[in-house]
Motif scaffolding. Structure first.
Motif, mmCIF file in Angstrom:
data_model
loop_
_atom_site.group_PDB
_atom_site.id
_atom_site.type_symbol
_atom_site.label_atom_id
_atom_site.label_comp_id
_atom_site.label_asym_id
_atom_site.label_seq_id
_atom_site.Cartn_x
_atom_site.Cartn_y
_atom_site.Cartn_z
ATOM 1 N N ILE A 1 63.248 -4.071 80.411
ATOM 2 C CA ILE A 1 64.634 -4.365 80.799
ATOM 3 C C ILE A 1 65.492 -4.532 79.549
ATOM 4 O O ILE A 1 65.159 -5.323 78.659
ATOM 5 C CB ILE A 1 64.723 -5.696 81.598
ATOM 6 N N PHE A 2 66.604 -3.806 79.516
ATOM 7 C CA PHE A 2 67.576 -3.934 78.418
ATOM 8 C C PHE A 2 68.825 -4.594 78.982
ATOM 9 O O PHE A 2 69.360 -4.153 79.994
ATOM 10 C CB PHE A 2 67.902 -2.535 77.879
ATOM 11 N N ILE A 3 69.260 -5.689 78.343
ATOM 12 C CA ILE A 3 70.484 -6.357 78.809
ATOM 13 C C ILE A 3 71.494 -6.386 77.674
ATOM 14 O O ILE A 3 71.197 -6.849 76.578
ATOM 15 C CB ILE A 3 70.208 -7.812 79.260
ATOM 16 N N LYS A 4 72.689 -5.876 77.953
ATOM 17 C CA LYS A 4 73.772 -5.936 76.951
ATOM 18 C C LYS A 4 74.890 -6.803 77.521
ATOM 19 O O LYS A 4 75.303 -6.614 78.662
ATOM 20 C CB LYS A 4 74.257 -4.506 76.676
ATOM 21 N N THR A 5 75.346 -7.763 76.708
ATOM 22 C CA THR A 5 76.340 -8.719 77.196
ATOM 23 C C THR A 5 77.674 -8.559 76.480
ATOM 24 O O THR A 5 77.722 -8.482 75.260
ATOM 25 C CB THR A 5 75.827 -10.159 76.957
ATOM 26 N N TYR A 6 78.750 -8.554 77.247
ATOM 27 C CA TYR A 6 80.110 -8.566 76.696
ATOM 28 C C TYR A 6 80.751 -9.894 77.079
ATOM 29 O O TYR A 6 80.311 -10.554 78.010
ATOM 30 C CB TYR A 6 80.934 -7.425 77.299
ATOM 31 N N GLY A 7 81.822 -10.271 76.367
ATOM 32 C CA GLY A 7 82.614 -11.418 76.815
ATOM 33 C C GLY A 7 82.154 -12.743 76.273
ATOM 34 O O GLY A 7 81.593 -12.831 75.184
ATOM 35 N N CYS A 8 82.384 -13.776 77.058
ATOM 36 C CA CYS A 8 82.296 -15.142 76.542
ATOM 37 C C CYS A 8 80.894 -15.737 76.647
ATOM 38 O O CYS A 8 79.955 -15.104 77.132
ATOM 39 C CB CYS A 8 83.291 -16.025 77.279
ATOM 40 N N GLN A 9 80.792 -17.002 76.230
ATOM 41 C CA GLN A 9 79.494 -17.681 76.247
ATOM 42 C C GLN A 9 78.944 -17.875 77.657
ATOM 43 O O GLN A 9 77.751 -17.930 77.852
ATOM 44 C CB GLN A 9 79.617 -19.025 75.538
ATOM 45 N N MET A 10 79.846 -17.947 78.633
ATOM 46 C CA MET A 10 79.395 -18.052 80.023
ATOM 47 C C MET A 10 78.573 -16.818 80.387
ATOM 48 O O MET A 10 77.573 -16.899 81.087
ATOM 49 C CB MET A 10 80.603 -18.130 80.958
ATOM 50 N N ASN A 11 79.044 -15.674 79.916
ATOM 51 C CA ASN A 11 78.318 -14.434 80.176
ATOM 52 C C ASN A 11 76.996 -14.399 79.409
ATOM 53 O O ASN A 11 75.984 -13.936 79.924
ATOM 54 C CB ASN A 11 79.180 -13.235 79.769
ATOM 55 N N GLU A 12 77.016 -14.911 78.174
ATOM 56 C CA GLU A 12 75.775 -14.974 77.382
ATOM 57 C C GLU A 12 74.745 -15.811 78.136
ATOM 58 O O GLU A 12 73.577 -15.474 78.230
ATOM 59 C CB GLU A 12 76.029 -15.647 76.021
#
Ligand code: SAH
Ligand code: SF4
Ligand code: F3S
Length: 445
Positions: free
Chosen positions: A3-14
């Motif tokens: 599984i590859f996960i890429k996160t954009y945006g704020c710490q909530m998203n992290e």
């Protein structure tokens, strides 16, 4: 599965991505950092500005080639942009398999299994079900960890998409947060960052009116966390200025583990613009709150968020923002160029400030900030600061870095006892413009 996960945006998203990764790991899947080797690609997206959406769409669009080479590949888009656009995304990106909005992220493992069994496409954007405890799973522990204490936002600042894509503000129970914190500390976490769009409104049941001076469930939570043995530091982001009442300021100054650094979004220094933004404070009341906080904690540092080029922002409005930022003396600031968000109230106004003016204002504030930071760092030369050791410096393997409670980064040469997640003293020898350099002092006996 990989599984590859890429996160954009704020710490909530992290934080959501971390919990999501932990759900996959718990069922035996492997998290990978290289998209080419993955069986499933997940993009946890942000909608806060148009640029954030364009960036994610560009990247996801690029994955079409990979999907052609590997037809079994499953691609999902999650989070805020997924919530905002729903099945429009399926229409726009034909190689996309599924879309899960902010309230449906926890279903990703189930949806992936379903789509592997029978190929189809789906988009789920229902709000977060009340009975599901907020994604509480954690990944591999390090010295630092994050806890989401609220979800959503009820403030509806006129420019902001967050209340629409994250839904109504909900606070978790104090009990479940304390259990989560305790288990993180048991696993070696020494610094906890509490997250929410409006953290200081924690426990107020979504009521946007700031509470009476003697009432702050957030203060109670900080006091309880402060008692956890082994936990060294507590940070939080982002609070809204109006919630710093007497009860909360007292708790901040009496809880020794709560760091003396506040990210206090200002957005604008002009009362006309603040009003148009639906921010419920004035430049004067903001300054007064800063003064009260500083009176209680003289070493407090501040960071902020500012938007330049809001519709109708005159040169005079901008200069007020500039003056107020210099007056507060923010040690850090994130400056954003206004971006109209379809659905948010201000998108009905003409985006009247030309891009080059937004850019110019942005650069002026950044230059001011740079000058302020380097002057502030100079004043720390010769002082002894306490840092939480973070590990080997990214830029120079011979050095380690640590961070002060006031959020300054300090580089130093390690000794044999240097361990990430421990508090050490460093004598500051010089400033490097954006961070400090110093000499590690021997451990206190
Ligand atoms: N809940 C946080 C902010 C979350 S969004 C708070 O209120 O403190 C992070 C920052 O993005 C905001 O503080 C704001 O400065 C900026 N932002 C939000 N919407 C924007 C928009 N439409 N255009 C430009 N910047 C925006
Ligand atoms: Fe957006 Fe305002 Fe809520 Fe922050 S407080 S998330 S800026 S609506
Ligand atoms: Fe972006 Fe959603 Fe956070 S819109 S800023 S990822 S809450």
């Amino acid at each position: 599965m990989k599984i590859f996960i890429k996160t954009y945006g704020c710490q909530m998203n992290e934080r959501d991505s971390e919990a999501l990764g932990a759900l996959f790991s718990a069922q035996g899947d492997e998290l990978v950092s290289d998209e080419k080797s993955a069986d499933v690609l997940l993009f946890n997206t942000c909608s806060v500005r148009d640029a954030a959406e364009r960036k994610a769409k560009g990247k996801i669009g690029f994955m079409r080639k990979l999907k052609k080479e590997k037809p079994h590949l499953i691609i999902g888009v999650l989070g805020c942009m997924a919530q905002r656009l729903g099945d429009e995304l399926l229409a726009e990106l034909p190689h996309l398999d599924f879309v899960l909005g902010t309230g449906q992220i926890h279903k990703a493992p189930e949806v992936v299994a379903q789509l592997r069994a029978e190929r189809s496409r789906l988009a789920l954007t229902e709000p977060f079900p009340e009975e599901v405890e907020m994604l509480g799973a954690h990944g591999e522990s390090s010295w630092s960890g994050q806890i989401a204490i609220t979800r959503g936002c009820n403030r509806f600042c006129s420019y902001c998409i967050v209340p629409y894509v994250r839904g109504r503000e909900v606070s978790r129970s104090q009990e479940s947060i304390l259990l989560e914190a305790q288990s993180m500390v048991d696993n070696g976490v020494r610094e906890i960052l509490l997250l929410g769009q409006n953290v200081a409104a924690y426990g107020l049941n979504g009521d946007i009116r700031p509470p009476a001076d003697d009432h702050s469930p957030f203060a109670e939570l900080l006091e309880k966390l402060n008692e956890i043995p082994g936990l060294l530091r507590i940070r939080y982001t982002s609070p809204y200025v109006s919630y710093f009442n007497k009860r909360l300021i007292d708790a901040l100054s009496s809880c020794s583990k709560v760091c003396h650094n506040i990210h206090l979004p200002l957005q604008s220094g002009s009362n006309t613009i603040l009003k148009a933004m639906n921010r419920q404070y004035t430049a004067e009341s903001y300054l007064e709150k800063v003064a009260q906080l500083r009176a209680a904690m003289p070493d407090l540092t501040f960071s902020t968020d500012v938007i330049v080029g809001f519709p109708g922002e005159t040169e005079e409005d901008f200069l007020r923002t500039r003056a107020l930022m210099n007056e507060v003396g923010f040690e850090q600031a994130f400056i954003f160029k206004y971006s109209p968000r379809p659905g948010a109230k201000s998108a009905e106004l003409e985006d009247s400030i030309p891009e080059e003016v937004k850019l110019e204002r942005n650069n002026i504030l950044l230059d001011d900030l740079k000058a302020r930071i380097s002057a502030k760092l100079e004043t720390l030369k010769g002082s002894v600061v306490e840092v939480l050791v973070e590990g080997v410096s990214n830029r120079n393997a011979a050095r380690w870095t640590g961070r002060t409670g006031t959020n300054f980064v300090v580089h130093f040469e390690p000794d044999e006892n240097c361990t990430p997640g421990t508090l050490r003293k460093v004598e500051v020898s010089r400033s490097g413009g954006v961070s400090l350099f110093g000499r590690l002092l021997p451990e206190d006996k």
